[in-house]
Design an enzyme around this catalytic site. Structure first.
Site, PDB file in Angstrom:
ATOM      1  N   ASN A 122       0.824  -1.209   0.000  1.00 11.15           N
ATOM      2  CA  ASN A 122       0.000   0.000   0.000  1.00 11.15           C
ATOM      3  C   ASN A 122       0.856   1.256   0.000  1.00 11.15           C
ATOM      4  O   ASN A 122       0.551   2.224  -0.704  1.00 11.15           O
ATOM      5  CB  ASN A 122      -0.923   0.000   1.221  1.00 11.15           C
TER       6      ASN A 122
ATOM      7  N   GLY B 171      -7.842  12.627  14.287  1.00 12.42           N
ATOM      8  CA  GLY B 171      -6.678  13.221  13.659  1.00 12.42           C
ATOM      9  C   GLY B 171      -5.394  12.476  13.942  1.00 12.42           C
ATOM     10  O   GLY B 171      -5.349  11.249  13.941  1.00 12.42           O
TER      11      GLY B 171
ATOM     12  N   ASP C  90      -1.431   3.350   5.970  1.00 15.11           N
ATOM     13  CA  ASP C  90      -0.353   3.133   5.000  1.00 15.11           C
ATOM     14  C   ASP C  90      -0.191   4.347   4.088  1.00 15.11           C
ATOM     15  O   ASP C  90       0.931   4.734   3.746  1.00 15.11           O
ATOM     16  CB  ASP C  90      -0.643   1.892   4.157  1.00 15.11           C
TER      17      ASP C  90
END
Length: 320
Positions: A46, A233, A260
């Site tokens: 990824n 966040g 990722d």
């Protein structure tokens, strides 16, 4: 740009990710799915996909075996991500991600994967040495398959640093703990749950999260410690200060590969010479662009760039 640094990623336990939708996920009853799509998955895969999407230079090193190993190679090649495979005897795993349309919930079914022999993980270390370039970066991401020693990432990181590479680790449990204990990393990126598990205590308050990240950065484990907090966040700490960013304001369609994508964009920015807070904004933007898409790690460059502009404006003053 005069020199685009190579970012090598390692995926020791990759997976073919089958994503689909279902009207409702219920026990016992046959669940019919639709809108199936196959993605090459696993942390490092990824990361490499998103680095390439953002215009970076990357090479994905993957352990691949059996017919499913050939399938994941085909999927990686179809996305034009350069790769180097380490052949193994076991079969590469298949994971399934089901979006429940009635509840809006996402279900992830992730098998443990094949067992790796000593000769195979030793070949992995040798391959990482072969593909390394001066001033390149190495991202060690995802889980370790059965048979690999728990300190494999620590071993790979030590060897990479000896070659002059900078190392990023995004894992959990004992493999992450061993890499942190060895120290000298450039960046680590646990999720809050993984971070709490590493420390052995809960961190419910923002001040506690920031203090713990700051302490870890000051310990010499890593120059930068990023902790992703999901819808709350993320936090970034260096030895000198702490930054916090809210989650990007996007419609969430799926979370697979968001961490990722964060690692990919932040690593690429750091490799290009960005300041920590600038790289942090890039990472947050890529994570947000990923959750706004279905499938695994489907951050789109234009959306990442648009969200990055927002994150730079929202970047708070250092909290520490």
């Amino acid at each position: 740009m005069a020199h685009e640094p190579l970012i090598v990623t390692l995926t020791a336990n990759p997976s073919v990710d089958l994503g689909c939708e279902a009207e409702a996920v219920r026990p016992v009853r046959k669940i019919r799915t639709r809108n199936e799509r196959f993605d090459p998955g696993g942390g490092g895969v990824n990361v490499a996909r998103v680095v390439r999407e953002l215009g970076g230079t990357t090479l994905a090193v993957v352990l691949a075996g059996g017919v499913t190993g050939r399938f994941i190679e085909e999927l990686i090649d179809a996305e034009r991500v350069p790769r180097r495979s380490v052949p193994i005897a076991g079969r590469t795993r298949i994971s399934q991600i089901v979006q429940d349309l009635s509840s809006g919930l996402e279900y992830r079914f992730v098998p443990e994967g094949p067992e790796v022999a000593e000769a195979e993980w030793q070949a992995t270390l040798a391959t990482l040495a072969e593909v390394a370039q001066p001033e390149s970066w190495l991202v060690l991401s995802g889980s370790l398959p059965r048979g690999m020693p728990e300190d494999f990432f620590a071993q790979a990181a030590a060897a990479a640093r000896g070659r002059g590479q900078r190392v990023v680790v995004d894992s959990s449990g004992d493999p992450m703990r061993a890499a942190i204990a060895a120290g000298g990393l450039e960046l680590i990126k646990p999720s809050l749950g993984e971070f709490e598990a590493l420390l052995g205590r809960k961190l419910p308050e923002a001040a506690e999260q920031e203090a713990a990240a700051l302490d870890l950065a000051r310990s010499g484990a890593a120059r930068l410690v990023a902790v992703t907090l999901g819808h709350r966040g993320a936090v970034l700490a260096s030895a000198e200060r702490v930054w916090r960013l809210p989650a990007p304001d996007v419609l969430v369609r799926g979370a697979s590969g968001a961490g990722d994508s964060f690692v990919a964009a932040m690593t690429l920015a750091l490799a290009r010479g960005a300041a920590p807070e600038e790289a942090f904004a890039w990472g947050s933007a890529a994570g947000g662009a990923t959750v706004a898409q279905s499938g695994t790690a489907h951050a789109q460059r234009a959306q990442v760039e648009a969200i990055y502009a927002q994150m730079r404006r929202q970047l708070a003053r250092p909290a520490g």
